[in-house]
Enzyme design. Structure first.
Site, PDB file in Angstrom:
ATOM      1  N   SER A 109      66.330 -77.764  35.129  1.00 29.17           N
ATOM      2  CA  SER A 109      66.188 -76.732  34.754  1.00 29.17           C
ATOM      3  C   SER A 109      66.002 -77.468  32.392  1.00 29.17           C
ATOM      4  CB  SER A 109      66.558 -75.736  34.236  1.00 29.17           C
ATOM      5  OG  SER A 109      65.780 -74.496  33.935  1.00 29.17           O
ATOM      6  N   ASP A 130      61.823 -73.930  28.207  1.00 28.20           N
ATOM      7  CA  ASP A 130      62.703 -74.982  28.751  1.00 28.20           C
ATOM      8  C   ASP A 130      61.876 -76.271  29.760  1.00 28.20           C
ATOM      9  OD1 ASP A 130      62.113 -73.281  30.754  1.00 28.20           O
ATOM     10  OD2 ASP A 130      64.127 -73.281  31.800  1.00 28.20           O
ATOM     11  N   ASP A 150      60.235 -72.453  33.492  1.00 29.50           N
ATOM     12  CA  ASP A 150      60.449 -70.833  34.103  1.00 29.50           C
ATOM     13  C   ASP A 150      60.689 -69.986  33.093  1.00 29.50           C
ATOM     14  OD1 ASP A 150      62.381 -71.807  33.901  1.00 29.50           O
ATOM     15  OD2 ASP A 150      63.339 -71.325  35.759  1.00 29.50           O
ATOM     16  N   ASP A 161      61.483 -76.930  32.725  1.00 34.16           N
ATOM     17  CA  ASP A 161      60.519 -76.706  34.355  1.00 34.16           C
ATOM     18  C   ASP A 161      59.794 -76.113  33.828  1.00 34.16           C
ATOM     19  OD1 ASP A 161      62.795 -74.512  34.227  1.00 34.16           O
ATOM     20  OD2 ASP A 161      62.817 -75.063  36.335  1.00 34.16           O
TER      21      ASP A 161
END
Length: 483
Positions: free
Chosen positions: A134, A276, A280, A278
């Site tokens: 992440s 960010d 999400d 990833d």
């Protein structure tokens, strides 16, 4: 589950702002013991325990075993990743473990975490795996698992996977010959996600004449995010779209929005979108270069959904970290706020259990359950843009009207060991004193981080200078408890 405890300020009976509708979700009974999985999967320094290819191999075997249980067909598992250099190593190890159990692997390459969740469902796969740490720096990596329904696995299933990884006998016998699994690559995984994301934007609206700056943090959305907005008609300036394996999240994205803020002002853009690694989560920037965090976005969207009769049970779900101003804003519009412990997975669990359709975190994890089963920065940004287009007003005005933020102070304290909060007497006494002073005008929240060896202290109240002093007092009390 993280070893977190929270304390909140007392409420006076004559206070209408802090209604009894607010609640902290509590689980019924002790959570299952998990040693590898934290609040958001397994995470650590790549190629050091636990984030090693050896562990990834065992994990792949265990996931394939669980995914294939009681199935008449050969189980299929999707694997997506972000742009970290170590992703190749972990991806191949997980794939090998899955194939060794006779299951089929579908490799999606670098795509956002929510894309893996969505593709798992649309392709009728039995599980989806995301290789990503992440917002962490490139040296770290992590593994998250989605079930066939597109939701992150509950604690109980993660605990079962850990038990299976500890017992080779439980994963035997393994197939040989033609029974060994196969791996294939889904070349259009990104394109499929782009099509899906665009369907979440209201029909009849376009982004024509809207200037957008996107910072993809050199991460998983570096290709797909600019395409989504440009194909809806926006004029897109994309930064953070040149990953090299070691620059993910480096001075960019949701955690470092200064570059996108400067670009928004420089280009006279209407909105900045900082994702960010990833994708999400997101942080939104208004046309003046001001940050619009997850709480404000939730206030905007929840109030609009309330007005349109689309907010299920007139309820928004957020964590204990969300600002008191968000709770007041929703209450003033006739809705209510339900709070959970920190972690987007717990927000989603509360949403599913209560039949709610909007929730999120101050940090930018935003879940629109009518569209997605997990936090999705691109989808969330599209909902903000829809409000802007429909209202034909600048984001700064909409954000200012959405909620009035209560001063909030955060303090992180690194300590020598992790003790149960109820055993930290000096900290408990200090927190009770602060709560009594604040009364209904603020909150005190103390918890252990779920991903780092830190004690997190959060205070809210009308006087920011006093909050800073109290935060310092609480940190000192915690340190004294360690002596």
């Amino acid at each position: 589950m993280a070893d977190d405890m929270t304390t909140t300020g007392k409420r006076k009976s004559n206070t209408k702002r802090m209604s009894g509708d607010t609640a902290v979700k509590k689980s019924g009974g002790a959570p299952p013991v998990r040693n590898l999985f934290g609040t958001d999967g397994i995470r650590g320094i790549a190629n050091e325990a636990p984030m090693t290819p050896e562990l990834a191999l065992l994990l792949g075997k265990a996931v394939a075993h669980v995914a294939g249980r009681n199935k008449a067909h050969t189980p299929r598992v999707l694997i997506g990743k972000d742009t970290r250099l170590s992703g190749y190593m972990i991806e191949q190890a997980i794939a090998a473990g899955i194939c060794s159990m006779g299951a089929r692997v579908i490799l999606c390459g670098p795509i956002p975490t929510p894309a893996v969740a969505q593709l798992t469902v649309s392709m009728r796969a039995d599980a989806g795996i995301v290789i990503s740490a992440s917002h962490n720096p490139y040296q770290d990596n992590g593994i998250k698992i989605f079930g066939g329904d597109g939701f992150k696995l509950p604690d109980e299933q993660e605990a079962e996977i850990e038990r299976l990884m500890e017992s080779d006998a439980a994963l035997s016998p393994r197939p040989t010959g033609p029974g060994i699994g196969k791996a294939s690559r889904l070349d259009d995984a990104g394109g499929r996600y782009v099509v899906f994301a665009k369907t979440t934007f209201p029909r009849g609206l376009t982004l024509d004449n809207v200037r957008v700056v996107i910072d993809a943090a050199h991460g998983a959305a570096y290709k797909v995010a600019p395409l989504v907005f440009s194909e809806l008609g926006a004029s897109v300036t994309a930064i953070g779209v040149k990953p090299n394996g070691v620059n993910i999240n480096l001075d960019s994205g949701a955690l470092h929005p200064d570059k996108v803020r400067a670009e928004v002002v420089k280009r006279g853009a209407h909105i900045g979108i900082a994702l960010d690694g990833d994708a999400d989560r997101l942080i939104v920037i208004d046309e003046k270069g001001q940050i619009v965090d997850g709480d404000v976005v939730m206030a905007m969207c929840a109030c609009r959904m309330l007005a349109d009769g689309e907010l299920e049970k007139k309820t928004l779900v957020a964590t204990v970290m969300s600002n008191l101003g968000l709770e007041r804003a929703i209450g003033d519009k006739g809705g209510k706020l339900v709070r959970t412990q920190v972690g987007d997975r717990y927000v989603v669990e509360a949403m599913r259990a209560g039949g709610y359709n909007l929730g999120g975190e101050q940090s930018g994890h935003l879940i629109f359950l009518n569209h997605a089963s997990t936090g999705d920065g691109v989808v969330a940004a599209l909902q903000v843009l829809a409000i802007m287009v429909q209202a034909d007003r600048p984001l700064s005005e909409l954000a200012k009207e959405a909620m009035e933020r209560v001063p909030q102070v955060l303090e992180n304290v690194t300590l020598s060991e992790r003790r149960p909060l109820e055993q930290m007497r000096q900290l408990s006494a200090c927190s009770m004193r602060v709560k009594d002073i604040l009364g209904s005008e603020g909150r005190v929240l103390i918890r252990w981080s779920g991903t780092e060896p830190k004690l997190r202290i959060m205070l809210e109240g009308p006087d920011e200078s006093r909050l800073h002093q109290w935060a310092s007092d609480l940190a000192d009390a915690a340190r004294k408890d360690m002596r």
